[in-house]
Design an enzyme around this catalytic site. Structure first.
Site, mmCIF file in Angstrom:
data_model
loop_
_atom_site.group_PDB
_atom_site.id
_atom_site.type_symbol
_atom_site.label_atom_id
_atom_site.label_comp_id
_atom_site.label_asym_id
_atom_site.label_seq_id
_atom_site.Cartn_x
_atom_site.Cartn_y
_atom_site.Cartn_z
ATOM 1 N N TYR A 192 -8.728 -0.593 -6.770
ATOM 2 C CA TYR A 192 -9.158 0.420 -5.810
ATOM 3 C C TYR A 192 -8.273 1.661 -5.883
ATOM 4 O O TYR A 192 -8.582 2.690 -5.317
ATOM 5 C CB TYR A 192 -9.112 -0.156 -4.389
ATOM 6 C CG TYR A 192 -7.725 -0.132 -3.806
ATOM 7 C CD1 TYR A 192 -7.358 0.850 -2.896
ATOM 8 C CD2 TYR A 192 -6.770 -1.055 -4.217
ATOM 9 C CE1 TYR A 192 -6.073 0.899 -2.397
ATOM 10 C CE2 TYR A 192 -5.492 -1.010 -3.711
ATOM 11 C CZ TYR A 192 -5.145 -0.038 -2.804
ATOM 12 O OH TYR A 192 -3.874 0.022 -2.330
ATOM 13 N N TRP A 214 -2.425 3.489 -9.095
ATOM 14 C CA TRP A 214 -0.968 3.443 -9.185
ATOM 15 C C TRP A 214 -0.469 3.136 -10.587
ATOM 16 O O TRP A 214 0.733 3.249 -10.852
ATOM 17 C CB TRP A 214 -0.401 2.426 -8.180
ATOM 18 C CG TRP A 214 -0.368 3.006 -6.798
ATOM 19 C CD1 TRP A 214 -1.060 2.571 -5.708
ATOM 20 C CD2 TRP A 214 0.369 4.165 -6.375
ATOM 21 N NE1 TRP A 214 -0.791 3.388 -4.623
ATOM 22 C CE2 TRP A 214 0.076 4.373 -5.006
ATOM 23 C CE3 TRP A 214 1.241 5.060 -7.017
ATOM 24 C CZ2 TRP A 214 0.631 5.428 -4.270
ATOM 25 C CZ3 TRP A 214 1.781 6.104 -6.279
ATOM 26 C CH2 TRP A 214 1.478 6.272 -4.933
#
Ligand SMILES: Nc1nc2c(c(=O)[nH]1)N[C@H]1C(S)=C(S)[C@@H](COP(=O)(O)OP(=O)(O)OC[C@H]3O[C@@H](n4cnc5c(=O)[nH]c(N)nc54)[C@H](O)[C@@H]3O)O[C@H]1N2
Ligand SMILES: Nc1nc2c(c(=O)[nH]1)N[C@H]1C(S)=C(S)[C@@H](COP(=O)(O)OP(=O)(O)OC[C@H]3O[C@@H](n4cnc5c(=O)[nH]c(N)nc54)[C@H](O)[C@@H]3O)O[C@H]1N2
Ligand SMILES: [Mo]
Length: 794
Positions: A139, A142
């Site tokens: 989602y 990073w």
């Protein structure tokens, strides 16, 4: 001369300009090249010799380079790299023993075989269960800040073309606030442009920081940081701004700013804030004009304060009995805020709790009573700690991300509900005024995410995964998620390929060329290549690539940002710098609303700040009523759970990692005890328990147990303990259910109880634990070992 951010950037730009066309300036006649790259930890230059990354140099555009960035070299060459595609043994031979995930050996296979198996898994699940049973866990972004080799987008693009997938809604960062604040102030606030740094610096006199640690959390950026946040705070300190920190820990920022530390019991801020509101109300100090002109619902809120609503007056003494902050201090802080130009700021950790929606909402109520919202340096700000907030916008367009395309499936799972969904297909839950029914997930695809790490209540997730037929992961490293997968596809790190990024997140001062530093290691392939190959097998390669190579996509992304220079110039120089116009440095959040609330209505139903929200009240949720309220958490210091598990565990973001990233390198491991994650504990508690500094202890509750190294410090309140999130999970006996974790992965202990029916957000900071001494011999931490791998195709 004081070097502020602006003059620094100017100097750096001049320096870079002179270096730009002499990339071998540091070379001494050998083959050394200096190559520009950019990461979540800062822009950098790779010092590459004979195809090997020799060292990482900080970029002149990085105001304050951080330790994390220099560890990326060690990560690149780490023995934990995945060297070739692997498939779990019994998955490959067809006997599929799912309870052996993470325990049985892997078989090394060819790329051809691994990709064929992946395509077959997707086709099987689509045929038997339908596209809704395919779950994209990824989602967030990073993994790296690149816009083209972006795993989450590439995966979404592939699965979208394949007919769709179940996706995640909301996030782990500020999940409760993102849902509630639009009803209250018309915007999520946590990801929005804030009053510019220049304006704050000039005007603010007092900053009250609820759980804010920007000296730590600004080490990284969702895009590429310039690390100027610390300097901004230090300039404010130099100017004499008063800082007050309300936090269970005396964190790094508090220590560096000499901020007054007001220790508070974890997850009790709402009681303290409401106690402050009560003081302002009963002492008649609050700004009545502001309340009347800019807010609705104050009457309902004030009835709650006085006890007319429920028979309990929310005095400072009442607050003290919950949060542990002395009533006199609460009153003093409330009065103080009225006498100064005050910014009320709250980070996100205090909303990662049961009823987390109430945290920022009650701070909005407090800031409304103070009456400075929309004034320079006044009001509230909910992201001063993150992504260089306060940086003024340069006006430049961002480069575009590779498009995910359309997802024909509409099914969504709230971010922290993963384990619950896998275990309970068909279950219906309330969510933000509507109902959601969990799909029957059969295939998990992770790329750029570490679910066996980030998700609360990992043992529940692991149990839920037994219902999942296929787990496929693209990873550069043998992370816990890779070890727990059926098909493991080794991908390149961002140093091994080209890409494009920008930074800072709000300022967009730079476009960065993320140039390839070294050739792919071992058999690693780019994420783009992997998804193109899968798309080819599924029959839509051309739609996936849109006829473009990687180089053409990077050029496309760059050109869509309408840059001031051509692509070749950008690529050769390694960056584009966009000057921020002076005009943009005058931005004051909510100033238009303050100037004319009729004309510049907030996007709330009433157009004003809603201290009572009819909309939320209309949902009838007992766990999220229509006004900000202290609601006793199901798991907290005075809850039933605390009788067996007396310590409140908070799980802050790691100082020496980016979540789980870099846990396999020295920067993280050097701060551990015998490779176990530190557990910060007050010496008084340690004495009661008879444990000493550095001792390996067992931390436990009814969800799991794990080892951690006791770190005794006065910098944490009694009865609260802190273990940073993100250590690599390592089960002592991978064949055993709820096995003890050898490394101290905090999510073995946290709960996946949702914040409320409104947001269904993560509550990982509402967690009670017990601590005991360890008996017997302690196994070494195996988190950084390769799994058993058998060579050759079956
Ligand atoms: N207890 C507790 N848990 C938390 C939190 C908390 O406060 N407490 N915070 C939560 C929050 S706010 C967040 S945002 C999440 C973060 O959780 P994640 O987003 O899962 O965090 P990372 O560990 O950064 O995961 C990124 C993964 O991408 C991999 N990767 C790196 N480069 C590449 C690449 O080029 N390609 C591919 N395919 N993979 C790559 C990395 O090795 C790593 O496994 O954690 C959440 N979990
Ligand atoms: N170095 C580093 N920086 C990061 C990240 C990382 O992994 N590493 N992750 C990034 C991401 S994705 C996110 S979402 C942000 C997260 O940003 P935050 O959520 O703000 O970060 P945390 O470190 O969890 O918590 C910040 C402070 O809140 C305190 N705190 C915890 N519980 C409470 C409480 O109940 N009340 C009060 N008043 N304070 C409390 C902690 O002690 C800590 O000092 O950080 C970002 N920055
Ligand atoms: Mo986050």
């Amino acid at each position: 001369m004081t070097i502020n951010r602006r003059s620094f950037i100017k100097m750096a730009s001049a320096a870079m300009a002179s270096l730009a066309y002499t990339p071998d300036i540091f070379a001494s006649g050998d083959e050394t090249q200096i190559i520009t790259h950019a990461t979540h930890m800062g822009p950098l230059k790779g010092y590459v010799k004979n195809g090997k990354l020799e060292k990482i140099l900080a970029s002149e555009h990085d105001f304050d380079p951080v330790d994390l960035m220099f560890s990326l070299k060690e990560a690149t060459y780490s023995p934990t790299r995945i060297k070739q595609p692997c498939v779990r043994k019994s998955y490959l031979d067809g006997s599929d023993k799912r309870n052996l995930r993470g325990a049985e050996e892997f078989i090394q296979v060819s790329w051809e075989k691994a990709l064929d198996l992946t395509a077959k898994a997707l086709q099987d699940v689509k045929r038997i269960y339908g596209n809704e049973s395919i779950f994209r866990t990824s989602y967030a972004r990073w993994s790296h800040p690149g816009h083209i080799q972006q795993p989450a987008n590439l995966l979404g693009r592939t699965l979208g073309l394949f007919g769709g997938f179940t996706d995640v809604v909301g996030d782990y960062s500020a999940g409760a606030s993102v849902q509630v604040l639009p009803y209250i102030v018309g915007d999520s606030e946590v990801y929005s442009m804030q009053t510019s740094r220049e304006v704050v610096l000039e005007n603010v006199e007092l900053i009250m920081m609820w759980g804010l640690d920007p000296f730590k959390t600004s080490k990284i950026d969702y895009n590429v940081p310039d690390h100027s946040t610390k300097d901004w705070f230090l300039q404010m300190k130099q100017k004499g701004v008063q800082f007050i920190t309300i936090d269970p820990t005396k964190n790094l920022t508090t220590r560096k700013l000499d901020s007054e530390w007001v220790p508070i019991k974890a997850a009790t801020d709402v009681a303290m804030i409401i106690g402050m509101c009560h003081t302002l109300y009963t002492e008649n100090l609050y700004d009545k004009e502001f309340i009347a002109k800019y807010t609705v619902g104050f009457t309902a809120f004030s009835k709650y304060l006085t006890g007319e609503h429920d028979g309990i007056e929310k005095t400072a003494e009442w607050a003290e009995s919950i949060c542990g902050v002395p009533a006199e201090k609460i009153k003093q802080l409330a009065r103080l805020a009225m006498t100064k130009r005050t910014t009320i700021t709250g980070s996100w950790a205090p909303q990662r709790i049961h009823h987390g929606e109430q945290f920022h909402w009650s701070l909005v109520a407090l800031a409304s009573m103070i009456g400075q919202i929309g004034l320079p340096g006044g009001g509230f700000s909910f992201n001063m700690h993150f992504c260089g907030a306060g940086t003024s916008y340069s006006g430049a367009k961002r480069p575009l991300l590779i498009p995910q395309g359309r997802n024909p499936v509409n099914t969504l799972i709230p971010a922290s509900r993963m384990g619950d969904t896998f275990l309970n297909p068909g279950k219906t839950i309330d969510y933000n005024g509507s109902k959601l029914t969990y799909p029957n997930i059969k295939l998990l695809y992770s790329a750029g995410l570490n679910p066996i790490g980030l998700q609360p209540d990992l043992n529940k997730l692991i149990e839920g995964c037994k219902r999942i037929e296929h787990i496929i992961t693209n990873e550069p490293w043998w992370t816990p998620t890779a070890k727990f997968s059926d098909i493991v596809l080794p991908v390149t790190t961002s140093f091994e390929r080209d890409d494009i990024a920008f930074g800072s997140s709000y300022g967009v001062e730079h476009l960065w060329a993320m140039k390839q530093l070294i050739s792919p290691l071992f058999e690693a392939k780019d994420d783009f290549w992997v998804f193109r190959e899968i798309s080819k097998r599924l029959g839509f390669e051309n739609e996936f690539t849109d006829g473009k190579t990687i180089e053409e996509w990077i050029r496309w992304s760059f050109e869509m940002s309408q840059p001031s220079v051509d692509f070749e110039t950008f690529w050769e120089k390694g960056f584009v710098y966009n000057m921020t116009p002076e005009e943009n440095k005058k931005y004051i959040r909510h100033s238009e609303f303050r100037a004319n609330p009729q004309k510049n209505r907030l996007s709330t139903p009433s157009g004003r700040i809603e201290l009572f929200s009819e909309k939320i009240a209309s949902f009838g949720y007992e766990d999220c009523p229509g006004f900000p309220k202290w609601i006793t958490p199901a798991e907290g210091i005075n809850s039933y759970a605390s009788r067996r598990f007396p310590y409140h565990l908070i799980t802050p973001h790691p100082m020496y990692r980016l979540h789980s990233q870099l846990d396999n390198t020295r920067v993280s491991r050097d701060h551990k005890f015998d490779d176990r994650e530190p557990m910060y504990i007050n010496p008084e508690n340690a004495k009661q328990l008879g444990i000493s500094h550095g001792e390996i202890v067992e931390v436990y509750n009814n969800r799991g147990h794990m080892l951690a190294g006791a770190f005794l410090t006065e910098n944490i309140v009694k009865d609260s303990i802190a273990i940073d999130e993100g250590a690599w999970y390592a089960p002592e006996n991978p064949r055993e259910k709820n096995s003890r974790c050898l490394s101290g992965q905090a999510n073995i202990l946290t709960s996946d109880r949702p914040s409320s029916k409104l947001a269904q957000a993560t509550t990982s900071n509402s967690c009670m634990v017990g601590i005991r001494k360890v008996k017997g011999r302690i196994k070494r931490n195996t988190a950084y070992d390769e799994p058993d791998i058998r060579k050759g195709d079956l």
